[in-house]
Structure formats: C-alpha cells, structure tokens
Scaffold this motif. Structure first.
Motif, short mmCIF file in Angstrom:
data_model
loop_
_atom_site.label_atom_id
_atom_site.label_comp_id
_atom_site.label_asym_id
_atom_site.label_seq_id
_atom_site.Cartn_x
_atom_site.Cartn_y
_atom_site.Cartn_z
N UNK A 142 0.86 -1.18 0.00
CA UNK A 142 0.00 0.00 0.00
C UNK A 142 0.90 1.23 0.00
N UNK A 143 0.29 2.36 -0.24
CA UNK A 143 1.05 3.61 -0.23
C UNK A 143 1.69 3.84 1.14
N UNK A 144 0.93 3.58 2.20
CA UNK A 144 1.49 3.79 3.54
C UNK A 144 2.61 2.81 3.83
N UNK A 145 2.49 1.59 3.35
CA UNK A 145 3.55 0.60 3.51
C UNK A 145 4.83 1.10 2.83
N UNK A 146 4.69 1.61 1.60
CA UNK A 146 5.85 2.14 0.87
C UNK A 146 6.48 3.32 1.61
N UNK A 147 5.64 4.21 2.11
CA UNK A 147 6.16 5.38 2.82
C UNK A 147 6.95 4.95 4.06
N UNK A 148 6.43 3.95 4.79
CA UNK A 148 7.15 3.47 5.98
C UNK A 148 8.51 2.90 5.60
N UNK A 149 8.56 2.15 4.50
CA UNK A 149 9.83 1.55 4.07
C UNK A 149 10.82 2.65 3.69
N UNK A 150 10.36 3.65 2.94
CA UNK A 150 11.27 4.71 2.53
C UNK A 150 11.68 5.58 3.72
N UNK A 151 10.78 5.80 4.67
CA UNK A 151 11.16 6.53 5.88
C UNK A 151 12.25 5.77 6.62
N UNK A 152 12.13 4.44 6.67
CA UNK A 152 13.16 3.60 7.30
C UNK A 152 14.49 3.78 6.57
N UNK A 153 14.45 3.75 5.25
CA UNK A 153 15.67 3.94 4.46
C UNK A 153 16.27 5.33 4.70
N UNK A 154 15.41 6.35 4.75
CA UNK A 154 15.89 7.71 5.00
C UNK A 154 16.56 7.83 6.36
N UNK A 155 15.96 7.19 7.38
CA UNK A 155 16.56 7.23 8.72
C UNK A 155 17.94 6.60 8.71
N UNK A 156 18.12 5.57 7.89
CA UNK A 156 19.42 4.91 7.81
C UNK A 156 20.35 5.61 6.81
N UNK A 157 19.85 6.70 6.18
CA UNK A 157 20.59 7.44 5.16
C UNK A 157 20.96 6.52 3.99
N UNK A 158 19.99 5.71 3.58
CA UNK A 158 20.15 4.80 2.46
C UNK A 158 19.19 5.23 1.35
N UNK A 159 19.46 4.80 0.12
CA UNK A 159 18.64 5.18 -1.02
C UNK A 159 17.72 4.07 -1.48
N UNK A 160 16.82 4.41 -2.40
CA UNK A 160 15.91 3.47 -3.01
C UNK A 160 15.91 3.71 -4.51
N UNK A 161 16.01 2.66 -5.30
CA UNK A 161 15.94 2.77 -6.75
C UNK A 161 14.95 1.75 -7.28
N UNK A 162 13.96 2.24 -8.05
CA UNK A 162 12.97 1.38 -8.70
C UNK A 162 13.38 1.32 -10.17
N UNK A 163 13.50 0.11 -10.73
CA UNK A 163 14.06 -0.05 -12.07
C UNK A 163 13.08 0.14 -13.21
N UNK A 164 11.81 -0.25 -13.02
CA UNK A 164 10.88 -0.21 -14.15
C UNK A 164 9.46 0.04 -13.68
N UNK A 165 8.54 0.21 -14.63
CA UNK A 165 7.13 0.41 -14.29
C UNK A 165 6.83 1.84 -13.90
N UNK A 166 5.62 2.05 -13.36
CA UNK A 166 5.17 3.39 -12.99
C UNK A 166 6.05 4.03 -11.92
N UNK A 167 6.71 3.21 -11.11
CA UNK A 167 7.54 3.75 -10.04
C UNK A 167 8.96 4.04 -10.45
N UNK A 168 9.29 3.86 -11.75
CA UNK A 168 10.68 3.99 -12.16
C UNK A 168 11.21 5.40 -12.02
N UNK A 169 10.33 6.39 -11.82
CA UNK A 169 10.80 7.75 -11.58
C UNK A 169 11.32 7.92 -10.15
N UNK A 170 11.15 6.87 -9.33
CA UNK A 170 11.63 6.97 -7.95
C UNK A 170 13.05 6.42 -7.88
N UNK A 171 13.96 7.31 -7.63
CA UNK A 171 15.35 6.97 -7.37
C UNK A 171 15.81 8.01 -6.37
#
Length: 195
Positions: free
Chosen positions: A76-105
């Motif tokens: 879900x959108x909230x699930x994704x936000x929690x995961x990215x917030x976790x990554x941000x807290x760890x100062x880590x990045x996220x890269x989506x390779x394909x599909x509608x989310x591929x603009x997220x890097x």
C-alpha cells in the motif's frame, strides 16, 4: 556510484506463490549489478516477507535498496512510505528499475521530490482515516455503543450492586469483592451506568 551512496546495492525481488517465477526480476537486478539479492515468495496481505525484513535490517548508510517494480516492495502507499522513511533514517537510497515507479530513485533529487509527493499523499490518507475513525466513534457513542476495552461489569451486575449499596445491604468494598473487581472499577462502572 555517487559520493552520497558509496555503499552496497541490495536487490530485492518478490513473487506471489502463484507466479512462481523470479527470473525476470533477478535478471534486472543482476544487470544493475546488485551486490546481494534477497527474495520472497509470498502471497496474501499477511504473508511474511522475510527477505525484505533481512534487506531492511542489513542496509546501512550509503547503501541503495534496488527493486524491479514498486509493487514488489510495498502493499500500500502507507507501507511504501514506511519503508522509505526507514531507508531515509538509515541514510540509504531506493531505486525502482521499471514500471510506474521507475521515476523513484531517491539517490537523485527528482526521485526524492517524487517520493515526497507520495509521502504527502500517504499523510493525507492517514488524516482521512483518522477523521473517519473519530467520526465513527462519535456516532457509535451517540447510539450508546461502548468504545474501548470491554467492560468488567455487565449492566445486570451494576444494577445489582447499585441495589445493594442503596439498600445498605453491602458497602462499596463488599459489593466490589462480591463481583470480583476493585472498588475503583465498581465506582467507575456505577458512575457511567444509567440503568
């Protein structure tokens, strides 16, 4: 590798058990190339995602979590936000390779902007849910529905206790002992009891 993200690229792939084939995702992650790839075969909203949990525990500052498509990461959108917030807290990045989310890097400013928009939408969704919950609880209270933990004393027990106390057959302490509750619980129950 950017100076901000000098660490490992950790790939994550997931299929539901009816799909059974990780090969397309694995091929895309190997082309990146990822230093390590963790996988899950799981279906259903309550399915355990041990591979994702291991990836999120393992990731450190400067690492990048790489996923083939956005729908492989969150349910879900909230699930994704929690995961990215976790990554941000760890100062880590996220890269989506394909599909509608591929603009997220999130290793680039455009990707961080896109994710900020998703985070704002998720916050908006949380607020709507909170407002609906509060409105539903108020409506239930107006209908006389009890909200919260189950009551320790039934209306019949409260009626009996009130009779004992009014007729001086028992003290509050004796009535509470007879009903196997504390005096505080009995008093609180009687204060809110209208029967």
């Amino acid at each position: 590798m950017s100076a901000r993200y000098p660490g490992m690229k950790i790939g994550y792939a997931r299929v539901s058990t009816d799909e059974q084939n990780l090969s397309l995702q694995l091929h895309a992650l190997e082309k990146v190339p990822c230093d390590i790839i963790l996988t899950d075969k799981a279906s259903g909203a309550d399915a355990s995602r041990k591979g994702l949990r291991r990836a999120l525990r393992r990731i450190k500052a400067g690492d990048i979590l790489v996923v083939w498509k956005l729908d492989r990461l969150g349910r879900s959108l909230m699930d994704l936000v929690k995961i990215v917030e976790h990554l941000n807290q760890k100062r880590a990045g996220l890269r989506i390779l394909t599909g509608q989310g591929s603009m997220i890097d999130t290793t680039h400013s455009e990707g961080r902007l896109m994710f900020s928009l998703f985070a704002a939408l998720a916050e908006f969704e949380r607020e709507l849910i909170r407002e609906r919950t509060i409105a539903g609880m108020k409506a239930a209270r107006r209908r006389g529905v009890h909200i919260g933990r189950p009551r320790k004393l039934s209306p019949a027990q409260l009626h009996t206790a009130r009779r004992w106390i009014e007729r001086r057959a028992k003290t509050y302490k004796q009535a509470a002992d007879s009903l196997d509750v504390s005096v505080t619980t009995l008093r609180r129950g009687l204060d809110s009891f209208s029967g």
